[in-house]
Design a protein around this motif. Sequence first.
Motif, short mmCIF file in Angstrom:
data_model
loop_
_atom_site.label_atom_id
_atom_site.label_comp_id
_atom_site.label_asym_id
_atom_site.label_seq_id
_atom_site.Cartn_x
_atom_site.Cartn_y
_atom_site.Cartn_z
N PHE A 79 0.88 -1.12 -0.01
CA PHE A 79 0.00 0.01 0.03
C PHE A 79 0.95 1.24 0.01
CE2 PHE A 79 -2.81 -3.27 1.84
CZ PHE A 79 -4.05 -3.07 1.27
N GLU A 87 -8.05 6.03 2.61
CA GLU A 87 -7.53 6.53 1.38
C GLU A 87 -6.72 5.65 0.43
OE1 GLU A 87 -6.19 11.20 2.41
OE2 GLU A 87 -4.92 9.49 2.96
N ARG A 90 -9.57 3.67 -1.05
CA ARG A 90 -10.42 4.60 -2.04
C ARG A 90 -9.61 4.18 -3.28
NH1 ARG A 90 -12.42 9.81 1.40
NH2 ARG A 90 -14.15 8.75 2.26
N VAL A 91 -8.41 4.78 -3.30
CA VAL A 91 -7.67 4.63 -4.46
C VAL A 91 -8.13 3.40 -5.35
CG1 VAL A 91 -5.36 4.47 -5.51
CG2 VAL A 91 -5.70 6.35 -3.75
N LEU A 92 -7.80 2.24 -4.60
CA LEU A 92 -8.18 0.77 -5.19
C LEU A 92 -9.47 0.59 -5.57
CD1 LEU A 92 -5.76 -1.18 -2.52
CD2 LEU A 92 -5.36 -0.49 -4.99
N ALA A 93 -10.59 1.26 -4.76
CA ALA A 93 -11.91 1.13 -5.15
C ALA A 93 -12.04 1.72 -6.51
CB ALA A 93 -12.88 1.74 -4.17
N ARG A 94 -11.35 2.98 -6.89
CA ARG A 94 -11.46 3.33 -8.17
C ARG A 94 -11.05 2.57 -9.19
NH1 ARG A 94 -10.26 9.72 -7.20
NH2 ARG A 94 -11.92 10.35 -5.69
N TYR A 95 -9.92 2.00 -9.01
CA TYR A 95 -9.15 1.01 -10.03
C TYR A 95 -10.14 -0.23 -10.13
CZ TYR A 95 -4.71 2.98 -11.34
OH TYR A 95 -3.89 3.83 -11.86
N ALA A 96 -10.95 -0.44 -8.94
CA ALA A 96 -11.75 -1.74 -9.05
C ALA A 96 -13.28 -1.56 -9.78
CB ALA A 96 -12.00 -2.35 -7.77
N GLY A 97 -13.47 -0.30 -9.73
CA GLY A 97 -14.76 0.04 -10.31
C GLY A 97 -15.60 -0.21 -9.10
N ALA A 98 -15.32 -0.50 -7.74
CA ALA A 98 -16.31 -0.71 -6.72
C ALA A 98 -16.90 0.69 -6.20
CB ALA A 98 -15.48 -1.30 -5.48
N SER A 135 -8.60 -5.16 1.10
CA SER A 135 -8.51 -4.67 -0.53
C SER A 135 -8.90 -5.90 -1.26
CB SER A 135 -7.03 -4.18 -0.60
OG SER A 135 -6.24 -5.54 -0.78
N ALA A 136 -8.72 -7.09 -0.81
CA ALA A 136 -9.11 -8.22 -1.45
C ALA A 136 -10.57 -8.28 -1.48
CB ALA A 136 -8.64 -9.42 -0.98
N LEU A 138 -12.90 -5.76 -1.66
CA LEU A 138 -13.47 -4.57 -2.39
C LEU A 138 -14.44 -4.91 -3.33
CD1 LEU A 138 -10.56 -1.62 -2.76
CD2 LEU A 138 -12.58 -1.46 -1.32
N ALA B 38 -13.70 -3.02 -13.92
CA ALA B 38 -12.76 -2.19 -13.31
C ALA B 38 -13.28 -0.93 -13.44
CB ALA B 38 -11.52 -2.14 -14.14
N GLY B 39 -12.47 0.19 -12.71
CA GLY B 39 -13.05 1.40 -12.72
C GLY B 39 -12.90 2.10 -14.42
N THR B 136 2.92 -1.84 -4.55
CA THR B 136 1.47 -1.51 -4.75
C THR B 136 1.07 -1.72 -6.44
OG1 THR B 136 2.46 0.47 -5.09
CG2 THR B 136 1.20 0.20 -3.28
N GLN B 143 -6.96 -5.58 -8.61
CA GLN B 143 -8.30 -5.07 -8.61
C GLN B 143 -8.93 -5.03 -10.10
OE1 GLN B 143 -9.59 -4.21 -5.81
NE2 GLN B 143 -8.16 -4.25 -4.57
#
Lengths: 315, 318
Positions: A79, A87, A90-98, A135-136, A138, B38-39, B136, B143
């Motif tokens: 991380f 935070e 949140r960064v990862l959620a944006r990448y995940a589209g979650a 994170s896994a 999300l 994905a986002g 990272t 993700q």
Amino acid sequence: MIAGLTKRYGSRTVVDDLSLTVRRGEVYGFLGPNGAGKTTTLRALLGLVRPTSGTALVLGRPAGAASSGVGALIEGPGFYPYLSGRENLRVLARYAGAPAGRVDTVLRTVDLTDRARDRYSTYSLGMKQRLGVASALLKDPELVVLDEPTNGLDPAGISDMRALLRRLSADGHTVLLSSHLLGEVEQVCDRVAVISSGRLVVESSVGELLGLHRLVIEAEPLDEAAAITTRLLGPERVSVVGGAVHAQAGPEDAARINRALVLADVEVSGLRQEAQTLEAVFLEMTGSELVAAGPDPDGPPAQRTGRLSRRGAER
Amino acid sequence: MSTTTETEGTGSGTPEPAGPARGTAEAGRRTEPTGRTAGSLGAMTGAELTKLLRRPATWVLVGLWPALQLVFSTVIPFVSYQRGATFEGLPPEAVLASMLPDQLVLNSLSGLPLFGGALLLTLGALLAGSEYGWGTLKTLLGQGPRRLQVLAAQLLALLVVLAVAVLVSFGLTALASGAIAAGESATADWPTVGRLLRGLGGGLLIAATWGSLGLLLGHALRSTALPIALGLVWVLAVENLIVNVAAPLLGAFDTAQAALPGVNAGSLVAALAGDGATLRTPGVAAIVDGAQAAGVLAGFLVLFTVLTALLLTRRDVV
């Protein structure tokens, strides 16, 4: 599902023609000593490394293309140290589209809500590991891949992690858990694969694996007893250990073996069934010096049969 | 509060993809996976911007270039002018003229071929290289985004930050030169909108070329220290040696220098400065003409990006 997976780094073969099948909804233990190729296999499963040959199918799609239903913590958490736990997620959620709401949900799941505002660099190892699990989760994935999630955790942390794994399973997630800690796998997994030096040693249910009971036969003459037992069971299931014949055989074989020995005029002075811990099975199969890490210092495997029967009763 | 505000800097305002409505209840039932999720690129770029803006190193590097730019192009000449001394052999009147608003483009960009470029290259190298050191990249890729999406998000976020840095440099220089013109009752002959836009675009092109070189080095070497060291040595030393030592001695280097990123950056700044500008900053010299310089820089930008993409998509992430 992994079929014929091979990964070489230069001339070194890390994973050798490995085939595994994880069924939906189960907790699958992926067991092996350090350096057995567990992490490399999981990386291939996620498409992080390209296999030299073979294929990995995840939820019916080629590895790496199917990240939709997969959440993973591979080889320790990674991380951004200057961001807070929240935070980072949140960064990862944006990448995940979650959805953004998932961040707080998974923080609650791993019990990190209180420290979510603190910088990641101030976290303890256990908290980092838990953030990794968060994170896994999300994407609320169908398959959760956790690579040694209890590494570096204290006993309470390990116990919490086990409870979390059981909860995930109860919620309908499929969990693929790699570990070199046998107790962990024994307690939470439905099925296990044991690998050693990149090769599959065995893949079966935990029950079956433990059900490979050992029949200890004390008889005179020993050589003849061993020969007769070998004829009945095959050479791979019989060995002579310290003045007794050890046979991989369940109770159903005991009477048959006993009769054959008696008919051959072998004096049988002892015939007893020993259940095994996964650790004993593991050591037998991999022949490796497994560090009995973990909070409870264990004696030699052979002396742990009592523990197993207790556990067997829980099952 | 720091944890509740985040900067969605792309201005795209891309909403999170509208998935099936999901209760926030713990252990909500999962929906059937429908292929890769994905986002959007906008969301990923927003995530990269968050990472950049929250990182102290970004502010140091992006703040330092405009600040140094102002010091060397305006503050030092102005102090020298006020003392009535000559500056690099120029009479005081010429020194004053070189700080006035009509020299805005040159004074805002003159550091980019050398120290500004070195700082922005460092930013690119940090952005890419840290992902490997912190582990990272595997977390990000876990993700579900494609590797090229990650690179695109990194590049877009970097471009946004670089554009802001160029704007800040123009803004600071404009304020200073406007104040000097007013204070000295000199004519404030501001550049036309067209020249200003060309200057901003050219500045961004140079900044992006250096930034993308940093990104390439960071991904190629999967670390931060070595890419930064190599990048700095190239920008600050090797190009200078080629231009000032090798080129005058050997014809081959004389031809080759026209293909160097720093030389083309310097030539582009010289061209954007316009005729009659006094070029006194090291690294700024009209060795090739402006159009050619812009073309070569754009070529480098594409080349660096393609090489980064190839490396990122082909290599194992370990």
